[in-house]
Design a protein around this motif. Sequence first.
Motif, PDB file in Angstrom:
ATOM      1  N   PRO A 143     -75.638 -62.744  39.744  1.00  0.00           N
ATOM      2  CA  PRO A 143     -75.576 -63.116  41.167  1.00  0.00           C
ATOM      3  C   PRO A 143     -74.414 -64.069  41.486  1.00  0.00           C
ATOM      4  O   PRO A 143     -73.788 -63.954  42.539  1.00  0.00           O
ATOM      5  N   LEU A 144     -74.110 -64.963  40.575  1.00  0.00           N
ATOM      6  CA  LEU A 144     -72.998 -65.885  40.744  1.00  0.00           C
ATOM      7  C   LEU A 144     -71.675 -65.119  40.799  1.00  0.00           C
ATOM      8  O   LEU A 144     -70.821 -65.376  41.666  1.00  0.00           O
ATOM      9  N   LEU A 145     -71.517 -64.174  39.904  1.00  0.00           N
ATOM     10  CA  LEU A 145     -70.294 -63.368  39.872  1.00  0.00           C
ATOM     11  C   LEU A 145     -70.186 -62.478  41.107  1.00  0.00           C
ATOM     12  O   LEU A 145     -69.087 -62.276  41.636  1.00  0.00           O
ATOM     13  N   LYS A 146     -71.310 -61.987  41.586  1.00  0.00           N
ATOM     14  CA  LYS A 146     -71.322 -61.193  42.836  1.00  0.00           C
ATOM     15  C   LYS A 146     -70.877 -62.054  44.019  1.00  0.00           C
ATOM     16  O   LYS A 146     -70.220 -61.567  44.937  1.00  0.00           O
ATOM     17  N   GLU A 149     -67.144 -62.175  43.930  1.00  0.00           N
ATOM     18  CA  GLU A 149     -66.635 -60.893  44.413  1.00  0.00           C
ATOM     19  C   GLU A 149     -66.753 -60.790  45.928  1.00  0.00           C
ATOM     20  O   GLU A 149     -65.845 -60.282  46.598  1.00  0.00           O
ATOM     21  N   ALA A 150     -67.862 -61.269  46.475  1.00  0.00           N
ATOM     22  CA  ALA A 150     -68.061 -61.232  47.927  1.00  0.00           C
ATOM     23  C   ALA A 150     -67.041 -62.123  48.644  1.00  0.00           C
ATOM     24  O   ALA A 150     -66.536 -61.754  49.709  1.00  0.00           O
ATOM     25  N   GLY A 155     -62.552 -61.827  52.354  1.00  0.00           N
ATOM     26  CA  GLY A 155     -61.312 -62.485  52.740  1.00  0.00           C
ATOM     27  C   GLY A 155     -61.295 -63.996  52.641  1.00  0.00           C
ATOM     28  O   GLY A 155     -60.420 -64.644  53.206  1.00  0.00           O
ATOM     29  N   PHE A 156     -62.227 -64.583  51.874  1.00  0.00           N
ATOM     30  CA  PHE A 156     -62.278 -66.042  51.742  1.00  0.00           C
ATOM     31  C   PHE A 156     -61.613 -66.555  50.472  1.00  0.00           C
ATOM     32  O   PHE A 156     -61.538 -67.767  50.260  1.00  0.00           O
ATOM     33  N   ALA A 157     -61.162 -65.654  49.626  1.00  0.00           N
ATOM     34  CA  ALA A 157     -60.475 -66.049  48.396  1.00  0.00           C
ATOM     35  C   ALA A 157     -59.574 -64.895  47.958  1.00  0.00           C
ATOM     36  O   ALA A 157     -59.839 -63.732  48.285  1.00  0.00           O
ATOM     37  N   ILE A 161     -58.933 -64.982  41.771  1.00  0.00           N
ATOM     38  CA  ILE A 161     -59.993 -65.894  41.306  1.00  0.00           C
ATOM     39  C   ILE A 161     -60.897 -65.209  40.295  1.00  0.00           C
ATOM     40  O   ILE A 161     -61.491 -65.868  39.454  1.00  0.00           O
ATOM     41  N   LEU A 162     -60.975 -63.887  40.356  1.00  0.00           N
ATOM     42  CA  LEU A 162     -61.819 -63.156  39.414  1.00  0.00           C
ATOM     43  C   LEU A 162     -61.248 -63.213  37.998  1.00  0.00           C
ATOM     44  O   LEU A 162     -61.958 -62.952  37.029  1.00  0.00           O
ATOM     45  N   ASN A 163     -59.966 -63.562  37.881  1.00  0.00           N
ATOM     46  CA  ASN A 163     -59.327 -63.673  36.568  1.00  0.00           C
ATOM     47  C   ASN A 163     -59.388 -65.081  35.989  1.00  0.00           C
ATOM     48  O   ASN A 163     -58.971 -65.298  34.865  1.00  0.00           O
TER      49      ASN A 163
END
Length: 185
Positions: A143-146, A149-150, A155-157, A161-163
């Motif tokens: 859920p934290l990773l989702k 992603e959200a 459009g907030f990041a 950041i996923l890397n």
Amino acid sequence: MTFKTCAVFCGSRFGNSPSFAQEAEHIGKILAQNHITLIYGGGNTGLMGAVATACLQAGGNVKGVIPYFLKEVETAHPDVADLETTNSMSSRKVKMIELSEAFIILPGGLGTFDEFFEVVTERQLNLSQKPIFLLNIENWANPLLKTLEACVKQGFAEENILNFVKIFPSAKGFEAFFKTLNKNY
């Protein structure tokens, strides 16, 4: 990528799965075996206590940072000789981040989420390049990773950041990755 200090952010409770404590203990041993000083929240309860005890028992160095009001609630770890007391949760977090060259995120609750988002935000703002490792034991962090992603999707990041976070399903996966890194340096 070598580092001499590493903060482990994790729960002051054990959670509902025995594997959470087993993995925390494994991380404590990995840090000790690689002569990396564990920086942690200073408590003797839950996963925090498990990682510190395992590190100490494996001959590792441990530095605890605990707010004065939690010394009784979480019970400061009696075997941690290097224990610093702060005035607040936020000053503890700042101190732990300052002392650490890398971060490992283990299962935890609101405090762990706060610490995780602080170090990810510092990376996003280019205030830090310190590595962040997340152990997604039994998919606890999905859920934290989702949420990350959200943030990107809405459009907030930025997508990068996923890397910022290297994810492992277990301490064994982290250990294999860490050994590979050290062979290359």
